[in-house]
Enzyme design. Sequence first.
Site, mmCIF file in Angstrom:
data_model
loop_
_atom_site.group_PDB
_atom_site.id
_atom_site.type_symbol
_atom_site.label_atom_id
_atom_site.label_comp_id
_atom_site.label_asym_id
_atom_site.label_seq_id
_atom_site.Cartn_x
_atom_site.Cartn_y
_atom_site.Cartn_z
ATOM 1 N N VAL A 61 0.801 -1.227 0.000
ATOM 2 C CA VAL A 61 0.000 0.000 0.000
ATOM 3 C C VAL A 61 0.832 1.273 0.000
ATOM 4 C CG1 VAL A 61 -2.018 -1.030 1.083
ATOM 5 C CG2 VAL A 61 -0.236 -0.040 2.520
ATOM 6 N N TYR A 62 2.141 1.176 0.124
ATOM 7 C CA TYR A 62 2.930 2.403 0.115
ATOM 8 C C TYR A 62 2.820 3.073 -1.246
ATOM 9 C CZ TYR A 62 5.220 0.789 4.443
ATOM 10 O OH TYR A 62 5.494 0.368 5.722
ATOM 11 N N SER A 63 2.260 4.273 -1.232
ATOM 12 C CA SER A 63 2.108 5.066 -2.459
ATOM 13 C C SER A 63 1.405 4.284 -3.558
ATOM 14 C CB SER A 63 3.465 5.569 -2.960
ATOM 15 O OG SER A 63 4.138 6.243 -1.936
ATOM 16 N N GLY A 64 0.343 3.576 -3.165
ATOM 17 C CA GLY A 64 -0.450 2.862 -4.158
ATOM 18 C C GLY A 64 0.311 1.798 -4.914
ATOM 19 N N GLY A 65 1.350 1.232 -4.300
ATOM 20 C CA GLY A 65 2.141 0.201 -4.966
ATOM 21 C C GLY A 65 3.358 0.729 -5.690
#
Length: 340
Positions: A61-65
């Site tokens: 989930v970090y920065s939408g992948g």
Amino acid sequence: MKFTRLGNSGLTVSRLCLGCMSYGDTTKGWHGDWLLDEDASRPFFRQALEGGINFFDTANVYSGGTSEEITGKLLGEMARRDEIVVATKAYFPWRQAPNAGGNSRKALMKAMDDSLTRLGMDYVDLFQIHRWDDATPIEETMEALHDIVKTGKALHIGASSMYAWQFAKAQETARANGWTPFISMQNQLNLLYREEEREMLPLCEDEGVGVIPWSPLARGRLARPLGEETVRSKTDGVGKALYKDEDEADQSIITALAELAEERGDAMASIALAWHFTRPAMCAPIIGATKPHHLEAALAAVELELADDEVALLEKPYRPKEPTGLGMGLPPMETVSVRS
């Protein structure tokens, strides 16, 4: 750089882990304006590798992948896959849809495949559940993780912030069924938050589990004197929820740290990180870096040794806190669109 085994496994990791949450697309996900894009991130991966760091941690989930995409691409350019250790995580919702999050078998299998695609890798060294999932039986979670290991998509599994009784239950479930146990615990630990010393650290020491704490500098609060602010400190909602800047005990700790740093001639961050190596079961604090001096201070910490009286000085002002960062006590996480 110094190295150690991750828990009771044979996996060799550097005593520092580069956390890759800082690298990604600022328009994706739930992080702030302090993120670095691919070009801006490249020097930090190079600096980390040249400093001997071989351990890198990210999450789906970090920065939408996009953190995984940048991490995989830059490591692919700069390092041999057999020499580096790559970790990622799954749990937080990646879309507003059923099964798009949590620790169910379906969610973990999908998350693992999608992470490998974004990383551009055949396997990760460490696949971690980002939090405990009350909605899924722990038997389902542990068997799914065991199957992921047996397929070769992950070599080892780890867990992140939860209560010690939950971690013990997960480990016993794995043992009782002949499934793969966790080899690491990624929990919140720093001079301003030491609640993990009560139960989780002794449990990890007893179980042979390696500790790889997140936020070892308390979102930067242990890296600068009181009153100094950064772009991240002004915009980081999670940090403001985890740490109360008006807390008198915390202020006393930061003041003591600043005075000790001046006396020794070391950076505050170096001393705050070096303190971790006095804790049981400690393997590698997970550091963030968005400026060159961040990594310089972290690398210096590996060589520092704190005297007993210095440790006591830093620890004396601490006062107990309510548990935070365990899936409760955080502001609601905005669900994000993650690239599959």
